[in-house]
Design a protein around this motif. Sequence first.
Motif, mmCIF file in Angstrom:
data_model
loop_
_atom_site.group_PDB
_atom_site.id
_atom_site.type_symbol
_atom_site.label_atom_id
_atom_site.label_comp_id
_atom_site.label_asym_id
_atom_site.label_seq_id
_atom_site.Cartn_x
_atom_site.Cartn_y
_atom_site.Cartn_z
ATOM 1 N N ASP A 220 0.883 -1.170 0.000
ATOM 2 C CA ASP A 220 0.000 0.000 0.000
ATOM 3 C C ASP A 220 0.914 1.211 0.000
ATOM 4 O OD1 ASP A 220 -2.204 1.692 0.226
ATOM 5 O OD2 ASP A 220 -2.152 1.618 2.419
ATOM 6 N N LEU A 221 0.849 1.983 -1.065
ATOM 7 C CA LEU A 221 1.752 3.123 -1.242
ATOM 8 C C LEU A 221 1.008 4.428 -0.977
ATOM 9 C CD1 LEU A 221 3.438 1.882 -4.532
ATOM 10 C CD2 LEU A 221 4.327 1.696 -2.203
ATOM 11 N N PRO A 222 1.727 5.460 -0.539
ATOM 12 C CA PRO A 222 1.066 6.751 -0.315
ATOM 13 C C PRO A 222 0.654 7.380 -1.640
ATOM 14 C CG PRO A 222 3.439 6.998 -0.130
ATOM 15 C CD PRO A 222 3.171 5.526 -0.294
ATOM 16 N N ALA A 223 -0.324 8.259 -1.587
ATOM 17 C CA ALA A 223 -0.762 8.961 -2.791
ATOM 18 C C ALA A 223 0.224 10.084 -3.126
ATOM 19 C CB ALA A 223 -2.160 9.538 -2.582
ATOM 20 N N VAL A 224 0.450 10.288 -4.410
ATOM 21 C CA VAL A 224 1.265 11.419 -4.847
ATOM 22 C C VAL A 224 0.600 12.700 -4.327
ATOM 23 C CG1 VAL A 224 2.061 12.722 -6.861
ATOM 24 C CG2 VAL A 224 2.191 10.229 -6.855
ATOM 25 N N THR B 182 6.976 15.841 0.777
ATOM 26 C CA THR B 182 5.799 15.600 -0.055
ATOM 27 C C THR B 182 6.106 14.488 -1.049
ATOM 28 O OG1 THR B 182 5.179 17.916 0.135
ATOM 29 C CG2 THR B 182 4.156 16.673 -1.645
ATOM 30 N N VAL B 183 5.214 13.516 -1.124
ATOM 31 C CA VAL B 183 5.367 12.397 -2.059
ATOM 32 C C VAL B 183 5.210 12.931 -3.481
ATOM 33 C CG1 VAL B 183 4.431 10.173 -2.805
ATOM 34 C CG2 VAL B 183 4.487 10.752 -0.352
ATOM 35 N N VAL B 184 6.219 12.661 -4.319
ATOM 36 C CA VAL B 184 6.187 13.157 -5.699
ATOM 37 C C VAL B 184 6.028 12.043 -6.724
ATOM 38 C CG1 VAL B 184 7.466 15.271 -5.181
ATOM 39 C CG2 VAL B 184 8.715 13.215 -5.880
ATOM 40 N N GLU B 185 6.250 10.799 -6.298
ATOM 41 C CA GLU B 185 6.114 9.670 -7.221
ATOM 42 C C GLU B 185 6.005 8.385 -6.403
ATOM 43 O OE1 GLU B 185 8.629 7.568 -10.891
ATOM 44 O OE2 GLU B 185 9.333 9.459 -10.056
ATOM 45 N N VAL B 186 5.230 7.433 -6.908
ATOM 46 C CA VAL B 186 5.172 6.096 -6.317
ATOM 47 C C VAL B 186 5.560 5.088 -7.386
ATOM 48 C CG1 VAL B 186 3.443 6.700 -4.581
ATOM 49 C CG2 VAL B 186 2.707 5.761 -6.777
ATOM 50 N N ALA C 120 14.825 -1.880 -8.252
ATOM 51 C CA ALA C 120 13.501 -1.820 -8.871
ATOM 52 C C ALA C 120 12.365 -1.924 -7.859
ATOM 53 C CB ALA C 120 13.363 -2.918 -9.922
ATOM 54 N N GLY C 121 12.661 -2.386 -6.641
ATOM 55 C CA GLY C 121 11.635 -2.535 -5.608
ATOM 56 C C GLY C 121 11.459 -1.316 -4.721
ATOM 57 N N TRP C 122 11.899 -0.141 -5.180
ATOM 58 C CA TRP C 122 11.706 1.088 -4.393
ATOM 59 C C TRP C 122 10.211 1.364 -4.226
ATOM 60 C CZ3 TRP C 122 9.327 5.360 -6.708
ATOM 61 C CH2 TRP C 122 9.242 5.349 -8.093
ATOM 62 N N PHE C 123 9.857 2.113 -3.173
ATOM 63 C CA PHE C 123 8.448 2.348 -2.845
ATOM 64 C C PHE C 123 7.928 3.702 -3.330
ATOM 65 C CE2 PHE C 123 9.106 -1.383 -0.575
ATOM 66 C CZ PHE C 123 7.920 -1.859 -0.055
ATOM 67 N N PHE C 124 8.589 4.786 -2.907
ATOM 68 C CA PHE C 124 8.124 6.109 -3.328
ATOM 69 C C PHE C 124 9.267 7.104 -3.296
ATOM 70 C CE2 PHE C 124 7.429 5.960 1.235
ATOM 71 C CZ PHE C 124 7.732 7.231 1.697
#
Length: 125
Positions: free
Chosen positions: A40-44, A73-77, A95-99
């Motif tokens: 479950d990733l955060p929203a951009v 601030t999250v800029v990409e997921v 390649a398994g980075w989260f955000f």
Amino acid sequence: MTVKYTPDHEWIDLPGDDEIATIGITLHAQDALGDVVFVDLPAVGTTLAQKDVAGVVESVKAAADLYAPVSGTVVEVNEALRADPSLANSDPMGAGWFFKIKLSDQTQYDALMDASAYDELVKNS
């Protein structure tokens, strides 16, 4: 790579003088979790404070919160990770980075552990 680590087993890579950092879980974390089956990733656009829960990693063995190592601030997921959560196991530092997050306080990043301090933490846990 200018990678730092948290006691909660996240890594954060802040290349050069950039203010955009990439965040994921460490090899140790994915070993402890086992086969990752859902993320479950955060929203951009989400603003996170340091140590806020930024997402969840679920494996066949357990579920674990993913914490923000820094405020920003999250800029990409990583949509590829959402589509194939096993990337967190097969390539957690790549390649398994989260955000990605735009830092709001560089001193938080500076205060995180370097590789040798993190290795010592893992060895003693």
